[in-house]
Scaffold this motif. Structure first.
Motif, PDB file in Angstrom:
ATOM      1  N   ALA A   1       0.829  -1.202   0.000  1.00 55.44           N
ATOM      2  CA  ALA A   1       0.000   0.000   0.000  1.00 55.44           C
ATOM      3  C   ALA A   1       0.865   1.255   0.000  1.00 55.44           C
ATOM      4  O   ALA A   1       0.623   2.205  -0.753  1.00 55.44           O
ATOM      5  CB  ALA A   1      -0.936  -0.015   1.213  1.00 55.44           C
ATOM      6  N   GLY A   2       1.900   1.248   0.827  1.00 61.20           N
ATOM      7  CA  GLY A   2       2.795   2.394   0.868  1.00 61.20           C
ATOM      8  C   GLY A   2       3.634   2.537  -0.375  1.00 61.20           C
ATOM      9  O   GLY A   2       3.778   3.625  -0.936  1.00 61.20           O
ATOM     10  N   LEU A   3       4.187   1.420  -0.851  1.00 65.44           N
ATOM     11  CA  LEU A   3       5.090   1.467  -2.006  1.00 65.44           C
ATOM     12  C   LEU A   3       4.359   1.843  -3.291  1.00 65.44           C
ATOM     13  O   LEU A   3       4.852   2.652  -4.084  1.00 65.44           O
ATOM     14  CB  LEU A   3       5.800   0.131  -2.166  1.00 65.44           C
ATOM     15  CG  LEU A   3       6.892  -0.168  -1.140  1.00 65.44           C
ATOM     16  CD1 LEU A   3       7.447  -1.571  -1.346  1.00 65.44           C
ATOM     17  CD2 LEU A   3       8.017   0.850  -1.253  1.00 65.44           C
ATOM     18  N   ILE A   4       3.190   1.241  -3.537  1.00 62.03           N
ATOM     19  CA  ILE A   4       2.480   1.561  -4.781  1.00 62.03           C
ATOM     20  C   ILE A   4       1.939   2.991  -4.706  1.00 62.03           C
ATOM     21  O   ILE A   4       1.864   3.703  -5.710  1.00 62.03           O
ATOM     22  CB  ILE A   4       1.379   0.539  -5.082  1.00 62.03           C
ATOM     23  CG1 ILE A   4       1.046   0.541  -6.578  1.00 62.03           C
ATOM     24  CG2 ILE A   4       0.129   0.794  -4.263  1.00 62.03           C
ATOM     25  CD1 ILE A   4       2.166   0.035  -7.466  1.00 62.03           C
ATOM     26  N   GLY A   5       1.579   3.416  -3.487  1.00 60.47           N
ATOM     27  CA  GLY A   5       1.163   4.809  -3.327  1.00 60.47           C
ATOM     28  C   GLY A   5       2.297   5.771  -3.622  1.00 60.47           C
ATOM     29  O   GLY A   5       2.115   6.792  -4.282  1.00 60.47           O
ATOM     30  N   TRP A   6       3.493   5.438  -3.142  1.00 64.67           N
ATOM     31  CA  TRP A   6       4.655   6.284  -3.380  1.00 64.67           C
ATOM     32  C   TRP A   6       4.960   6.374  -4.870  1.00 64.67           C
ATOM     33  O   TRP A   6       5.178   7.469  -5.401  1.00 64.67           O
ATOM     34  CB  TRP A   6       5.857   5.742  -2.619  1.00 64.67           C
ATOM     35  CG  TRP A   6       7.150   6.433  -2.949  1.00 64.67           C
ATOM     36  CD1 TRP A   6       8.167   5.948  -3.718  1.00 64.67           C
ATOM     37  CD2 TRP A   6       7.561   7.732  -2.536  1.00 64.67           C
ATOM     38  NE1 TRP A   6       9.197   6.852  -3.803  1.00 64.67           N
ATOM     39  CE2 TRP A   6       8.844   7.966  -3.087  1.00 64.67           C
ATOM     40  CE3 TRP A   6       6.976   8.719  -1.748  1.00 64.67           C
ATOM     41  CZ2 TRP A   6       9.539   9.151  -2.868  1.00 64.67           C
ATOM     42  CZ3 TRP A   6       7.673   9.909  -1.537  1.00 64.67           C
ATOM     43  CH2 TRP A   6       8.931  10.112  -2.097  1.00 64.67           C
TER      44      TRP A   6
END
Length: 324
Positions: A145-150
């Motif tokens: 969730a964090g990585l794809i959001g970034w």
């Protein structure tokens, strides 16, 4: 918890501890986030899964076995294992520093076993050292969730007014990153979702409303995390001239026909696919300084089916995390 047949519940399985091969590590899992992509795997919405498969690709744990030819990692070290689990290293995309588009990749929890388990094998090159700051459950959602959001935020550009369509695990992390960067976040939820809108405002959104509403001012960019293709024309309608709409999901329902006028004036519609290791290095090194607070609901590993059902129904805010 293993998926043996598509569109069926996961089943508990007792398996021998796997042994790492060359270039691999074994990770004793302490937490694994539950992602909407796991639903796409279970529902058969992604092509050619390897069955049976252990889902899960937001893995946090400690290395308890190391195979030959592994450098830079040590026993007992805490690591994170993300969605992209292996690349060929020789195709034009890998050679061109776009390994997220590799022609022969392996994906954790989809084409290689993942984290809905007590232990898993990972390609050592795709395991991120996490250090000792932060607890395992809070860190797990950062691994997808964090990585794809970034990655989506980087591709969206530097615009100040940012729209987030679908305020789930990824958006609740990304809203904090965007606010840290001085951007204004406009959150779009399911129509009538007052609780979700209040949650978005509590994380700094300057406006929150239904996906059927127009923002109070034009957006510089919009990121669509929801899997609903009907949102694409609505997002295009909400961005300014020259604005960009980023589709961040690995799966989305069909995009309906829309008038060319919505795309004209140099608006852009792009997608995000997977992540690169550099994305992970950049984001995970930055996250501690941002002070990201992930909102999590934990489930015992054996209750993975309940976690998936609650995710599908939107019964919690933030992210679900399985713990052994």
């Amino acid at each position: 918890m293993m998926l043996k047949k598509l569109k069926n519940p996961l089943e508990w399985a007792e398996l021998p501890d796997p042994t790492p091969g060359p270039g691999e590590i074994r990770v004793k899992i302490s937490a694994c986030g539950v992602c909407r992509t796991d639903l796409h795997v279970v529902d058969g919405e992604l092509p050619d899964p390897i069955l049976p498969i252990i889902p899960g690709h937001e893995i946090v744990g400690r290395i308890d076995a190391i195979g030959p030819n592994v450098a830079g990692l040590s026993l007992g070290q805490r690591v994170g294992v993300p969605w992209l689990g292996h690349t060929c290293g020789v195709c034009p995309y890998c050679v061109g520093h776009r390994e997220n588009l590799c022609d022969r990749p392996l994906f954790t929890g989809y084409t290689r076993n993942g984290g809905f388990a007590n232990a898993t094998i990972a390609d050592a090159r795709f395991a991120f050292p996490l250090g000792e700051a932060g607890d395992d459950v809070s860190l797990a959602p950062l691994l997808c969730a964090g990585l794809i959001g970034w990655r989506s935020l980087v591709i969206a550009g530097d615009g100040k007014n940012l729209g987030l369509y679908g305020f789930g695990a990824a958006a609740h992390i990304l809203a904090q990153v965007a606010r840290h960067q001085g951007r204004s976040v406009f959150a779009f939820t399911r129509p009538g979702d007052a609780a979700g809108q209040a949650f978005a405002r509590s994380l700094g959104a300057v406006w929150a409303g239904g996906s059927d509403e127009s923002p109070p001012e034009p957006l510089d960019a919009a990121i669509i995390f929801a899997t609903i293709g009907d949102l694409v024309p609505l997002a295009l309608k909400s961005v300014r001239k020259g604005g960009r709409v980023v589709c961040a999901g690995i799966h989305m329902s069909d995009i309906p026909r829309f008038p060319y006028a919505l795309l004209w004036e140099e608006r852009q519609l792009v997608s995000v696919a997977n992540l690169t290791r550099q994305d992970g290095i950049d984001f995970l090194s930055l996250a501690p300084s941002i002070g990201i607070k992930t909102h999590t609901t934990t489930y015992p590993l054996r209750e993975a089916n309940q976690a998936l059902a609650d995710l599908r129904a939107g019964r919690f805010e933030g992210a679900a995390v399985l713990v052994p």
